[in-house]
Write a protein that holds these residues in place. Structure first.
Motif, mmCIF file in Angstrom:
data_model
loop_
_atom_site.group_PDB
_atom_site.id
_atom_site.type_symbol
_atom_site.label_atom_id
_atom_site.label_comp_id
_atom_site.label_asym_id
_atom_site.label_seq_id
_atom_site.Cartn_x
_atom_site.Cartn_y
_atom_site.Cartn_z
ATOM 1 N N GLN A 1 14.371 2.648 -14.900
ATOM 2 C CA GLN A 1 13.488 3.160 -15.954
ATOM 3 C C GLN A 1 12.415 4.099 -15.415
ATOM 4 O O GLN A 1 12.102 5.106 -16.042
ATOM 5 N N ASN A 2 11.836 3.746 -14.251
ATOM 6 C CA ASN A 2 10.667 4.473 -13.766
ATOM 7 C C ASN A 2 10.959 5.518 -12.693
ATOM 8 O O ASN A 2 10.163 6.434 -12.503
ATOM 9 N N TYR A 3 12.073 5.366 -11.992
ATOM 10 C CA TYR A 3 12.363 6.283 -10.881
ATOM 11 C C TYR A 3 13.773 6.874 -10.958
ATOM 12 O O TYR A 3 14.268 7.437 -9.986
ATOM 13 N N TRP B 1 7.638 3.750 -2.965
ATOM 14 C CA TRP B 1 7.436 2.904 -1.786
ATOM 15 C C TRP B 1 6.008 2.351 -1.688
ATOM 16 O O TRP B 1 5.828 1.151 -1.439
ATOM 17 N N PRO B 2 4.949 3.157 -1.901
ATOM 18 C CA PRO B 2 3.596 2.577 -1.836
ATOM 19 C C PRO B 2 3.388 1.453 -2.863
ATOM 20 O O PRO B 2 2.636 0.519 -2.624
ATOM 21 N N GLU B 3 4.083 1.534 -3.992
ATOM 22 C CA GLU B 3 3.968 0.512 -5.028
ATOM 23 C C GLU B 3 4.610 -0.817 -4.585
ATOM 24 O O GLU B 3 4.151 -1.891 -4.958
ATOM 25 N N VAL C 1 13.927 -5.930 -11.096
ATOM 26 C CA VAL C 1 13.406 -4.887 -10.210
ATOM 27 C C VAL C 1 14.320 -3.658 -10.258
ATOM 28 O O VAL C 1 13.849 -2.517 -10.341
ATOM 29 N N LYS C 2 15.640 -3.880 -10.251
ATOM 30 C CA LYS C 2 16.584 -2.755 -10.352
ATOM 31 C C LYS C 2 16.383 -1.996 -11.657
ATOM 32 O O LYS C 2 16.410 -0.758 -11.678
ATOM 33 N N LEU D 1 18.095 7.462 -5.570
ATOM 34 C CA LEU D 1 16.629 7.498 -5.492
ATOM 35 C C LEU D 1 16.271 8.761 -4.703
ATOM 36 O O LEU D 1 16.584 8.873 -3.526
ATOM 37 N N THR D 2 15.659 9.728 -5.380
ATOM 38 C CA THR D 2 15.328 10.982 -4.691
ATOM 39 C C THR D 2 14.227 10.745 -3.668
ATOM 40 O O THR D 2 13.488 9.759 -3.749
#
Length: 184
Positions: A31-33, A147-149, A25-26, A138-139
């Motif tokens: 990678q994505n955020y 968060w919605p994900e 998850v980290k 995390l901006t």
């Protein structure tokens, strides 16, 4: 910072398969955020937040933790879903079991009484056990996207943790310094 002092914290580390999941998850957040800071420590539940300690007094700290651990039993841990400290932190939620809450409170009291280690912020707010997967870098914009994900993503793990872990900061990341077995 004084070279003879290092930063430490005390935590519970879950079994390897749960650490592997949390690390995945980290990595997803990295990678994505573009949130990589959570990768600078092993997945953990903080019991005693970071504090400075003189290296020459490390045996004293280790003895205090060993003495404390001998009086404690292994603690059941339940991880259920995700949570957030908006607008910058996303974590795996740790259920506030009586055993976990008691262990954390007893540890804080023991460290204050035996070594004078006190975290003033922790004294002003209730213990909120969690396992961070994204924070600090995390901006706000990426938090709003991520968060919605994760808000309703299902996750449930149960395990027994049978040791306290002392972690030390090497200037770049947190590493395990020593483990202290809880009596069974």
């Amino acid at each position: 910072m004084d070279q003879s002092k290092r930063r430490f914290f005390i935590a519970l580390l879950p079994p390897q398969e749960i650490q592997d999941y949390a690390n995945e998850v980290k990595e997803y957040f990295a990678q994505n955020y573009n949130s990589k800071k959570a990768q600078k420590s092993p997945p953990h539940i903080t019991l005693q937040p970071p504090f400075e300690w003189h290296l020459e007094h490390l045996p004293l700290l280790e003895q205090a933790l060993s003495t404390f651990a001998e009086t404690q039993t292994s603690v059941p841990i339940i991880l259920k879903g995700f949570g957030a400290f908006a607008p910058r932190v996303i974590y795996i939620n740790v259920v506030k079991t009586p055993e976990l809450m008691r262990l954390q409170g007893d540890l804080m009291a023991h460290l204050e009484e035996s070594l004078g280690i006190v975290d003033s912020v922790s004294k002003t707010r209730p213990f909120a056990p969690h396992m961070t997967v994204a924070f600090q870098d995390l901006t706000r914009q990426n938090f709003r996207a991520a968060w919605p994900e994760f808000q309703h993503r299902e996750l449930e793990f149960q395990c027994i943790v049978s040791q306290l872990t002392l972690l030390i900061h090497d200037g770049k990341r947190w590493d395990v310094s020593k483990n202290f077995a809880l009596s069974i």
